[in-house]
Enzyme design. Structure first.
Site, PDB file in Angstrom:
ATOM      1  CG  HIS A 176      16.624  36.486  -2.212  1.00 22.16           C
ATOM      2  ND1 HIS A 176      15.262  36.705  -2.139  1.00 22.16           N
ATOM      3  CD2 HIS A 176      16.813  35.208  -1.780  1.00 22.16           C
ATOM      4  CE1 HIS A 176      14.672  35.616  -1.673  1.00 22.16           C
ATOM      5  NE2 HIS A 176      15.605  34.685  -1.448  1.00 22.16           N
ATOM      6  CD  GLU A 177      19.512  32.632  -1.942  1.00 16.89           C
ATOM      7  OE1 GLU A 177      19.759  32.078  -0.857  1.00 16.89           O
ATOM      8  OE2 GLU A 177      18.449  32.455  -2.561  1.00 16.89           O
ATOM      9  CG  HIS A 180      17.669  33.781   2.967  1.00 16.19           C
ATOM     10  ND1 HIS A 180      16.410  33.797   3.537  1.00 16.19           N
ATOM     11  CD2 HIS A 180      17.484  33.511   1.647  1.00 16.19           C
ATOM     12  CE1 HIS A 180      15.505  33.554   2.606  1.00 16.19           C
ATOM     13  NE2 HIS A 180      16.125  33.386   1.458  1.00 16.19           N
ATOM     14  CE1 TYR A 191      13.008  30.377   3.782  1.00 16.38           C
ATOM     15  CE2 TYR A 191      12.974  28.032   3.311  1.00 16.38           C
ATOM     16  CZ  TYR A 191      13.050  29.338   2.878  1.00 16.38           C
ATOM     17  OH  TYR A 191      13.160  29.601   1.535  1.00 16.38           O
ATOM     18  CD  GLU A 200      12.619  32.717   0.322  1.00 19.27           C
ATOM     19  OE1 GLU A 200      12.781  33.448  -0.662  1.00 19.27           O
ATOM     20  OE2 GLU A 200      13.496  31.946   0.734  1.00 19.27           O
ATOM     21  CG  ASP A 273       7.982  26.927  -1.241  1.00 14.47           C
ATOM     22  OD1 ASP A 273       9.183  26.783  -1.031  1.00 14.47           O
ATOM     23  OD2 ASP A 273       7.445  28.030  -1.512  1.00 14.47           O
ATOM     24  CG  HIS A 278      10.373  30.177  -2.348  1.00 11.22           C
ATOM     25  ND1 HIS A 278      10.692  29.028  -1.668  1.00 11.22           N
ATOM     26  CD2 HIS A 278      11.532  30.874  -2.500  1.00 11.22           C
ATOM     27  CE1 HIS A 278      11.999  29.016  -1.418  1.00 11.22           C
ATOM     28  NE2 HIS A 278      12.537  30.121  -1.911  1.00 11.22           N
TER      29      HIS A 278
END
Length: 383
Positions: A176-177, A180, A191, A200, A273, A278
């Site tokens: 996932h990270e 990005h 974002y 995301e 957020d 998210h």
């Protein structure tokens, strides 16, 4: 990449800020203190990234270079030794043996599994397409409940042992990270608001694919959970997010209830957020899961390729909406497989989450002749 083009790197954390805030409100004194400390660290690091990167800009896609015929995977794992002083001490490098430290070895495997997906399946040489070394930094901070990508490296906390296990434990978190980073180089996707939720969601999609491929699972066999194993047995939950059933990942007195919607009728309007990036990512997550399951077989073979093609489409805007991205996935399905079952399956998947795409070819719906002309140009792939 053009010499005057600059890519804006964000600070992306796997644990949503609303979870930390719930812990700060509902947890024990010690849990509240740790949550506030984690939020403070994340806010500081995010501010530092903004101050050094400047304002966000739409990144130009990289110009393909010479064909790379051999893998150039370069992994380095550092031990920060429970400090916040990066980079730490090198403890494992590419090709070396297991160390016996679970965090070190899990980070090494996760970085490798992510590289292998993008290289073996999509012909992409690392995160930036140009062989970017993959650096992982483990044992960050003391009881730090998060993991993050800062545009240059992956950093993992050990968790507190009460609510969270070590953040290297879930390979999909690593996938996932790092995704990005792919989005930063391929996007552009702000974002913020729906574009941020798409950002995301893409990370969840390819994070899940990394796990599925490592486990050799088909879409039907996959659990579609993000962060399974990350929550301790003391938490009433199974993961951070469920792509198959958004809103069901956890319901805990301390963490609160999973707030993700699964349909546009439940879209959450919030200023927190970054506009709910998210939270509302549950909607495109669900669409991807439905599409992948109905396309059958391995997710990375069709669904992943379609979504990656949409991300690389030059018509993707910085402030893209769910609908505009959905149209691009339908176009990608048509481009890759023709006007057949794949295109209809993708269209129907978006329909199940309340995003209707007209039956006509997506490229002919509310798009200018200039854009239609551009649509005829092939998307160049990086190798």
């Amino acid at each position: 990449m053009c010499c005057n083009t600059r890519i804006w790197h964000s600070h992306h954390c796997i644990l949503p800020p609303y979870v930390s805030r719930q812990i700060a409100q509902n947890g024990s004194p010690q849990q509240r203190a740790r949550a506030l400390r984690t939020l403070s660290i994340d806010n500081t690091l995010r501010a530092l990234r903004l101050s050094t990167s400047g304002a966000p800009q739409a990144a130009k896609r990289l110009i393909p270079g010479p064909m790379v015929v051999e893998s150039q995977k370069q992994r380095t794992i550092y031990d920060v030794k429970n400090t916040e002083a990066l980079p730490g001490t090198v403890v494992r490098t590419e090709g070396s043996d297991d160390t016996g430290d679970p965090a070190v070895d899990e980070a090494y495997v996760g970085l490798g599994a992510t590289y292998d997906l993008y290289w073996d399946v999509y012909g992409r040489n690392s995160i930036d397409g140009n062989g970017m070394p993959l650096n992982g930094h483990v044992h960050y901070g003391s009881g730090y409940d998060n993991a993050f990508w800062d545009g240059e490296r992956m950093v993992f906390g050990d968790g507190d042992g009460e609510l969270f296990n070590r953040f290297t434990i879930s390979v999909d978190v690593i996938g996932h990270e790092l995704t990005h980073g792919v989005t930063e180089h391929e996007g552009p996707l702000a974002y913020f608001l729906q574009a941020g939720a798409l950002n995301e969601s893409l990370s969840d999609c390819f994070g899940s694919i990394v796990k599925q491929r490592l486990l050799n699972q088909t879409a039907e066999q996959a659990d579609w959970l993000i962060g399974a194993g990350l929550l301790t047995d003391k938490v009433q939950g199974k993961a951070l997010r469920s792509m198959k059933d958004p809103g069901t990942a956890f319901d805990d007195p301390v963490l609160g209830k999973d707030p993700q919607p699964a349909h546009m009728k439940d879209f959450v309007k919030t200023t927190e957020d970054n506009g709910g990036v998210h939270i509302n990512s549950g909607i495109p997550n669900k669409a991807f899961c439905v599409a992948a399951t109905n396309l059958k077989g391995y997710t990375w073979e069709k669904a992943g390729l379609i979504w990656l093609e949409a991300l690389r489409d030059p018509r993707l805007k910085y402030n893209a909406s769910f609908l505009s991205f959905a149209r691009l996935t339908v176009l990608a399905a048509d481009k890759l497989y023709g006007s057949g079952d794949e295109e209809q399956i993708v269209r129907d998947a978006w329909g199940q989450v309340g995003i209707k795409i007209a039956k006509e070819r997506a490229g002919e719906v509310a798009w200018t002749p200039q854009v239609q002309k551009q649509a005829a140009q092939p998307v160049q792939r990086k190798h």
